[in-house]
Scaffold this motif. Structure first.
Motif, PDB file in Angstrom:
ATOM      1  N   GLY A  84     -26.394 -10.934  -8.948  1.00  0.00           N
ATOM      2  CA  GLY A  84     -27.448  -9.948  -8.725  1.00  0.00           C
ATOM      3  C   GLY A  84     -28.743 -10.426  -9.359  1.00  0.00           C
ATOM      4  O   GLY A  84     -29.044 -11.617  -9.344  1.00  0.00           O
ATOM      5  N   GLU A  85     -29.507  -9.509  -9.958  1.00  0.00           N
ATOM      6  CA  GLU A  85     -30.816  -9.861 -10.516  1.00  0.00           C
ATOM      7  C   GLU A  85     -30.828  -9.673 -12.022  1.00  0.00           C
ATOM      8  O   GLU A  85     -30.255  -8.712 -12.536  1.00  0.00           O
ATOM      9  N   MET A  86     -31.469 -10.605 -12.706  1.00  0.00           N
ATOM     10  CA  MET A  86     -31.617 -10.493 -14.157  1.00  0.00           C
ATOM     11  C   MET A  86     -32.917 -11.158 -14.587  1.00  0.00           C
ATOM     12  O   MET A  86     -33.425 -12.049 -13.908  1.00  0.00           O
ATOM     13  N   ARG A  87     -33.436 -10.718 -15.721  1.00  0.00           N
ATOM     14  CA  ARG A  87     -34.634 -11.331 -16.302  1.00  0.00           C
ATOM     15  C   ARG A  87     -34.197 -12.601 -17.010  1.00  0.00           C
ATOM     16  O   ARG A  87     -33.276 -12.587 -17.819  1.00  0.00           O
ATOM     17  N   THR A  88     -34.837 -13.712 -16.675  1.00  0.00           N
ATOM     18  CA  THR A  88     -34.449 -15.008 -17.215  1.00  0.00           C
ATOM     19  C   THR A  88     -35.649 -15.735 -17.796  1.00  0.00           C
ATOM     20  O   THR A  88     -36.785 -15.488 -17.413  1.00  0.00           O
ATOM     21  N   ALA A  89     -35.357 -16.647 -18.708  1.00  0.00           N
ATOM     22  CA  ALA A  89     -36.370 -17.546 -19.275  1.00  0.00           C
ATOM     23  C   ALA A  89     -36.015 -18.957 -18.815  1.00  0.00           C
ATOM     24  O   ALA A  89     -34.834 -19.318 -18.733  1.00  0.00           O
ATOM     25  N   TRP A  90     -37.020 -19.743 -18.498  1.00  0.00           N
ATOM     26  CA  TRP A  90     -36.846 -21.129 -18.047  1.00  0.00           C
ATOM     27  C   TRP A  90     -37.779 -22.008 -18.861  1.00  0.00           C
ATOM     28  O   TRP A  90     -38.953 -21.669 -19.038  1.00  0.00           O
ATOM     29  N   ARG A  91     -37.274 -23.138 -19.340  1.00  0.00           N
ATOM     30  CA  ARG A  91     -38.090 -24.117 -20.059  1.00  0.00           C
ATOM     31  C   ARG A  91     -37.848 -25.485 -19.427  1.00  0.00           C
ATOM     32  O   ARG A  91     -36.691 -25.885 -19.243  1.00  0.00           O
ATOM     33  N   PHE A  92     -38.931 -26.172 -19.133  1.00  0.00           N
ATOM     34  CA  PHE A  92     -38.856 -27.457 -18.442  1.00  0.00           C
ATOM     35  C   PHE A  92     -39.422 -28.570 -19.301  1.00  0.00           C
ATOM     36  O   PHE A  92     -40.461 -28.407 -19.940  1.00  0.00           O
ATOM     37  N   THR A  93     -38.749 -29.709 -19.294  1.00  0.00           N
ATOM     38  CA  THR A  93     -39.278 -30.939 -19.861  1.00  0.00           C
ATOM     39  C   THR A  93     -39.587 -31.849 -18.685  1.00  0.00           C
ATOM     40  O   THR A  93     -38.681 -32.186 -17.905  1.00  0.00           O
ATOM     41  N   ARG A 102     -35.219 -32.347 -18.082  1.00  0.00           N
ATOM     42  CA  ARG A 102     -34.324 -31.306 -18.579  1.00  0.00           C
ATOM     43  C   ARG A 102     -34.917 -29.946 -18.252  1.00  0.00           C
ATOM     44  O   ARG A 102     -36.134 -29.757 -18.297  1.00  0.00           O
ATOM     45  N   PHE A 103     -34.041 -29.015 -17.915  1.00  0.00           N
ATOM     46  CA  PHE A 103     -34.452 -27.617 -17.872  1.00  0.00           C
ATOM     47  C   PHE A 103     -33.382 -26.785 -18.533  1.00  0.00           C
ATOM     48  O   PHE A 103     -32.218 -27.126 -18.551  1.00  0.00           O
ATOM     49  N   GLU A 104     -33.854 -25.691 -19.128  1.00  0.00           N
ATOM     50  CA  GLU A 104     -32.971 -24.753 -19.811  1.00  0.00           C
ATOM     51  C   GLU A 104     -33.290 -23.370 -19.287  1.00  0.00           C
ATOM     52  O   GLU A 104     -34.457 -23.025 -19.089  1.00  0.00           O
ATOM     53  N   THR A 105     -32.247 -22.614 -19.041  1.00  0.00           N
ATOM     54  CA  THR A 105     -32.424 -21.246 -18.575  1.00  0.00           C
ATOM     55  C   THR A 105     -31.450 -20.335 -19.304  1.00  0.00           C
ATOM     56  O   THR A 105     -30.502 -20.804 -19.933  1.00  0.00           O
ATOM     57  N   GLY A 106     -31.707 -19.072 -19.220  1.00  0.00           N
ATOM     58  CA  GLY A 106     -30.836 -18.076 -19.838  1.00  0.00           C
ATOM     59  C   GLY A 106     -31.480 -16.722 -19.729  1.00  0.00           C
ATOM     60  O   GLY A 106     -32.630 -16.582 -19.282  1.00  0.00           O
ATOM     61  N   GLN A 107     -30.750 -15.714 -20.135  1.00  0.00           N
ATOM     62  CA  GLN A 107     -31.295 -14.367 -20.064  1.00  0.00           C
ATOM     63  C   GLN A 107     -32.462 -14.232 -21.034  1.00  0.00           C
ATOM     64  O   GLN A 107     -32.445 -14.776 -22.125  1.00  0.00           O
ATOM     65  N   ALA A 108     -33.468 -13.523 -20.577  1.00  0.00           N
ATOM     66  CA  ALA A 108     -34.686 -13.323 -21.388  1.00  0.00           C
ATOM     67  C   ALA A 108     -34.603 -12.004 -22.138  1.00  0.00           C
ATOM     68  O   ALA A 108     -33.948 -11.090 -21.703  1.00  0.00           O
TER      69      ALA A 108
END
Length: 108
Positions: A84-93, A102-108
């Motif tokens: 479904g839908e969730m608020r996420t954070a993404w960080r990119f190198t 590299r990228f990192e994601t997870g719930q925000a």
């Protein structure tokens, strides 16, 4: 309020969001460095397996709400057919050649 992908500051991250949202696996893979890595919720994952499961086979889609760090950090509503839908954070190198190492994601 969301940020249209075309308005994202970093060109590589902009292309990443566009590839995810258009389900363009070839464009997505072309953005990644050959030895790219990723993490989800703080744990390293197999990039090919994760992207297939979480993005391509489950119709992943990102709606970006905020960007920081020159456009290399995002907060987005992410949805797919599995979770479904969730608020996420993404960080990119992004490496010097403009590809994502590299990228990192997870719930925000």
């Amino acid at each position: 309020m969301t940020i249209a992908p075309a308005k994202l500051s970093d060109p590589t991250v902009r292309a990443f969001v566009n590839a995810v949202n258009s389900h363009d696996r070839d464009a997505f893979m072309a953005l990644l460095a050959p030895d790219a890595t990723m993490a989800d919720d703080g744990s390293d994952r197999d990039l090919a397996e994760w992207t297939d499961r979480e993005i391509f086979s489950s119709h992943g889609h990102m709606e970006v709400h905020r960007e920081s760090n020159g456009g290399r950090s995002l907060v987005a509503d992410y949805r797919n057919d599995t979770w479904g839908e969730m608020r996420t954070a993404w960080r990119f190198t992004v490496s010097e050649d403009g590809r994502i190492s590299r990228f990192e994601t997870g719930q925000a």
